[in-house]
Design a protein around this motif. Structure first.
Motif, PDB file in Angstrom:
ATOM      1  N   THR A  61      33.781   0.377   9.589  1.00 45.77           N
ATOM      2  CA  THR A  61      34.845  -0.148  10.310  1.00 45.77           C
ATOM      3  C   THR A  61      34.850  -1.475  11.051  1.00 45.77           C
ATOM      4  O   THR A  61      33.677  -1.717  11.471  1.00 45.77           O
ATOM      5  N   GLY A  62      35.663  -2.459  10.966  1.00 46.71           N
ATOM      6  CA  GLY A  62      35.768  -3.698  11.553  1.00 46.71           C
ATOM      7  C   GLY A  62      35.203  -4.846  10.596  1.00 46.71           C
ATOM      8  O   GLY A  62      34.435  -4.406   9.775  1.00 46.71           O
ATOM      9  N   ASP A  63      35.655  -6.083  10.943  1.00 50.21           N
ATOM     10  CA  ASP A  63      35.494  -7.284  10.162  1.00 50.21           C
ATOM     11  C   ASP A  63      34.325  -8.167  10.740  1.00 50.21           C
ATOM     12  O   ASP A  63      33.766  -8.899  10.079  1.00 50.21           O
ATOM     13  N   VAL A  64      33.898  -8.019  12.175  1.00 50.93           N
ATOM     14  CA  VAL A  64      32.868  -8.554  12.631  1.00 50.93           C
ATOM     15  C   VAL A  64      31.978  -7.204  13.144  1.00 50.93           C
ATOM     16  O   VAL A  64      32.256  -6.696  14.003  1.00 50.93           O
ATOM     17  N   VAL A  65      30.782  -7.150  12.314  1.00 53.62           N
ATOM     18  CA  VAL A  65      30.003  -5.936  12.672  1.00 53.62           C
ATOM     19  C   VAL A  65      28.540  -6.453  12.923  1.00 53.62           C
ATOM     20  O   VAL A  65      28.228  -7.404  12.745  1.00 53.62           O
ATOM     21  N   TYR A  66      27.813  -5.362  13.910  1.00 54.71           N
ATOM     22  CA  TYR A  66      26.340  -5.447  14.339  1.00 54.71           C
ATOM     23  C   TYR A  66      25.902  -4.362  13.807  1.00 54.71           C
ATOM     24  O   TYR A  66      26.180  -3.494  13.541  1.00 54.71           O
ATOM     25  N   TYR A  67      24.325  -4.766  13.429  1.00 53.36           N
ATOM     26  CA  TYR A  67      23.542  -3.723  13.080  1.00 53.36           C
ATOM     27  C   TYR A  67      23.482  -2.597  14.133  1.00 53.36           C
ATOM     28  O   TYR A  67      23.579  -2.932  15.261  1.00 53.36           O
ATOM     29  N   GLN A  68      23.361  -1.387  13.727  1.00 52.53           N
ATOM     30  CA  GLN A  68      23.322  -0.267  14.774  1.00 52.53           C
ATOM     31  C   GLN A  68      21.968   0.379  14.268  1.00 52.53           C
ATOM     32  O   GLN A  68      21.383   0.412  13.235  1.00 52.53           O
ATOM     33  N   THR A  69      21.619   1.417  15.244  1.00 55.60           N
ATOM     34  CA  THR A  69      20.285   2.293  15.133  1.00 55.60           C
ATOM     35  C   THR A  69      20.669   3.733  14.898  1.00 55.60           C
ATOM     36  O   THR A  69      21.413   4.140  15.715  1.00 55.60           O
ATOM     37  N   ASP A  70      19.873   4.177  13.804  1.00 55.05           N
ATOM     38  CA  ASP A  70      19.930   5.591  13.758  1.00 55.05           C
ATOM     39  C   ASP A  70      18.852   6.474  14.674  1.00 55.05           C
ATOM     40  O   ASP A  70      17.516   6.290  14.540  1.00 55.05           O
ATOM     41  N   PRO A  71      19.512   7.001  15.914  1.00 53.52           N
ATOM     42  CA  PRO A  71      18.354   7.379  16.911  1.00 53.52           C
ATOM     43  C   PRO A  71      17.523   8.671  16.514  1.00 53.52           C
ATOM     44  O   PRO A  71      16.423   8.925  17.008  1.00 53.52           O
ATOM     45  N   GLN A  72      17.845   9.068  15.289  1.00 59.20           N
ATOM     46  CA  GLN A  72      17.122  10.242  14.687  1.00 59.20           C
ATOM     47  C   GLN A  72      16.157  10.031  13.544  1.00 59.20           C
ATOM     48  O   GLN A  72      15.366  10.741  13.214  1.00 59.20           O
ATOM     49  N   LEU A  73      16.051   8.850  13.057  1.00 61.83           N
ATOM     50  CA  LEU A  73      15.145   8.336  12.049  1.00 61.83           C
ATOM     51  C   LEU A  73      13.625   8.270  12.414  1.00 61.83           C
ATOM     52  O   LEU A  73      12.988   8.820  11.440  1.00 61.83           O
ATOM     53  N   TYR A  74      13.266   8.188  13.656  1.00 58.92           N
ATOM     54  CA  TYR A  74      12.109   8.313  13.983  1.00 58.92           C
ATOM     55  C   TYR A  74      11.780   9.445  15.113  1.00 58.92           C
ATOM     56  O   TYR A  74      10.910   9.358  15.632  1.00 58.92           O
ATOM     57  N   GLY A  75      12.767  10.383  14.754  1.00 58.23           N
ATOM     58  CA  GLY A  75      12.455  11.684  15.767  1.00 58.23           C
ATOM     59  C   GLY A  75      12.794  11.379  17.371  1.00 58.23           C
ATOM     60  O   GLY A  75      12.593  12.114  18.163  1.00 58.23           O
ATOM     61  N   SER A  76      13.429  10.437  17.683  1.00 58.26           N
ATOM     62  CA  SER A  76      13.901   9.923  19.013  1.00 58.26           C
ATOM     63  C   SER A  76      15.263  10.476  19.304  1.00 58.26           C
ATOM     64  O   SER A  76      16.089   9.939  18.669  1.00 58.26           O
ATOM     65  N   PRO A  77      15.471  10.980  20.491  1.00 58.14           N
ATOM     66  CA  PRO A  77      16.944  11.403  20.621  1.00 58.14           C
ATOM     67  C   PRO A  77      17.658  10.134  21.264  1.00 58.14           C
ATOM     68  O   PRO A  77      18.886  10.186  21.688  1.00 58.14           O
ATOM     69  N   LYS A  78      17.201   9.160  21.488  1.00 60.98           N
ATOM     70  CA  LYS A  78      17.770   7.950  22.518  1.00 60.98           C
ATOM     71  C   LYS A  78      17.712   6.768  21.285  1.00 60.98           C
ATOM     72  O   LYS A  78      16.742   6.382  20.752  1.00 60.98           O
ATOM     73  N   ALA A  79      18.913   6.364  21.313  1.00 60.96           N
ATOM     74  CA  ALA A  79      18.945   4.839  20.481  1.00 60.96           C
ATOM     75  C   ALA A  79      18.150   3.717  21.257  1.00 60.96           C
ATOM     76  O   ALA A  79      18.173   3.927  22.652  1.00 60.96           O
ATOM     77  N   GLU A  80      17.334   2.871  20.656  1.00 55.44           N
ATOM     78  CA  GLU A  80      16.726   1.603  21.178  1.00 55.44           C
ATOM     79  C   GLU A  80      17.918   0.703  21.858  1.00 55.44           C
ATOM     80  O   GLU A  80      18.708   0.338  21.123  1.00 55.44           O
TER      81      GLU A  80
END
Length: 409
Positions: A390-409
């Motif tokens: 959603t949104g017309d002006v967007v920014y990249y987001q991080t998947d916190p689970q991709l590398y096994g980290s519970p927290k987004a960077e």
């Protein structure tokens, strides 16, 4: 009208507009899909001119630019003025720029648009001579000290030749006559865990180009080798057939050479340098659109325009490699005006900087070899995974689970 302006930009540039333009009607900008080989950019997130016939791209800009020259304007209330891009002292890259594409075009000297076919051919001769010279020296020495040096050098030269072909596709080689997709949140979540890991774990993303040519990015269909693919319009069918015939002939030649010199020698002389070339292509393409220290916006719908999309690209400094790969790191002006020959890009960029202001992001200076870019690549691979649905002006987001980290960077 927009295409007429673009096609004539080298011959009849619009009158110069000073750095603080008054409000006015923004001109429509052209769809670059008919200009060149954007299809070779597998990592570009926001499509700047899709070749798909069944998908129209809305090329729109605000009807009225922010007023930046009126007497009653208070200092500090300007919206992203070119002299600093300030809103209460803070630059917002997601807001429309207070200049038009014509302003940038007018700042570039006329001679920067001139294409010299003899000069262009001289670069081809230079690169081909170096390619054959490196192969001859490596075959003569034929030892395991020389081979790794040869692979690095020859892979870089293959990439340099590709850049010249890239210029031909953009029409900047002489006057004789990618694409990418948004990895949206929905598409990202539909990928299996193995695919996610491979897509964002080095070195696998740097080997993606041949796969991309066959099947494109996740969520997209069509092959670059199929003349009936919806990537192409009908009048491009003959060009695609010609391209497919040429690469098929090259594949047949390589098979023949494997019988003449042996598969191991062919592997050392061609196959390994080819994969180095692929890594160069994917690395450069990715870093022109990702990995900046600050998050860059990507646009959809009414927020997207050719100018705003081009301003989210990045210049990169590759040290000694700049000249070898024909200044392809000077990418912002190349993205906005792909007709400018590579040997004029640096001068054109310097001329355009006063107009671009904060919308131009000065590249970090490189050592002789651009090892500093590996840090940008690794950081982006860990952080830039998808954009919101959603949104017309967007920014990249991080998947916190991709590398096994519970927290987004």
């Amino acid at each position: 009208m927009a295409s007429w302006v673009l096609s004539e930009c080298g011959l009849r540039p619009l009158p110069r507009i000073y750095a603080r333009p008054r409000s006015g009607i923004a001109s429509l900008t052209p769809n670059p899909a008919r200009i060149g080989l954007f299809q070779s950019d597998p990592f570009r997130v926001k499509p700047i001119g899709s070749r798909q016939r069944n998908r129209g791209i809305s090329v729109s800009v605000p009807l009225k630019l922010q007023s930046v020259g009126e007497e009653e304007e208070k200092e500090g209330e300007r919206v992203n003025g070119v002299d600093g891009g300030e809103i209460g002292g803070k630059f917002d890259p997601g807001l429309p720029p207070p200049f038009k594409l014509a302003d940038v075009r007018a700042a570039i000297p006329k001679h920067c648009w001139v294409k010299d076919p003899w000069k262009s051919m001289s670069y081809v001769v230079r690169d081909v001579a170096v390619v054959f010279g490196l192969a001859a020296v490596a075959a003569y020495l034929n030892n395991w000290v020389a081979w790794p040096l040869y692979w690095a050098a020859q892979g870089t030269m293959f990439w340099a030749l590709f850049v010249l072909g890239h210029d031909c596709g953009h029409g900047s080689f002489s006057n004789n006559h990618k694409l990418n997709s948004v990895l949206s949140e929905k598409i990202y979540k539909s990928l299996d865990g193995v695919t996610k890991k491979l897509r964002f774990t080095l070195p696998f993303p740097m080997l993606a180009y041949p796969i991309y040519l066959w099947s494109r990015s996740p969520g997209k269909t069509g092959s670059h080798y199929n003349p009936n693919s919806d990537l192409f319009v009908p009048n491009e069918r003959k060009d695609v057939i010609t391209s497919t015939v040429c690469w098929s002939a090259m594949a047949a030649l390589l098979v023949g050479l494997s019988f003449v010199m042996g598969p191991v020698q062919l592997l050392k002389l061609y196959v390994i340098p080819y994969w180095i070339f692929v890594m160069w292509l994917d690395l450069v393409t990715y870093l022109h659109h990702h990995g900046h220290e600050e998050k860059l916006p990507w646009y959809r719908g009414e927020e997207w325009s050719y100018l705003r999309g081009g301003l989210t690209t990045l210049d990169r400094d590759y040290g000694w490699i700049n000249n070898i790969h024909h200044d392809i790191g000077t990418h912002v002006i190349h993205h906005l005006f792909p007709q400018i020959p590579h040997y004029h890009l640096i001068e054109a960029t310097e001329a355009a900087k006063p107009v671009l202001g904060r919308y131009y992001r000065e590249p970090k200076k490189s050592w002789p070899l651009p090892f500093h870019l590996l840090g940008s690549l690794i950081r982006s691979m860990k952080q830039d995974h998808y954009v919101s649905d959603t949104g017309d002006v967007v920014y990249y987001q991080t998947d916190p689970q991709l590398y096994g980290s519970p927290k987004a960077e």
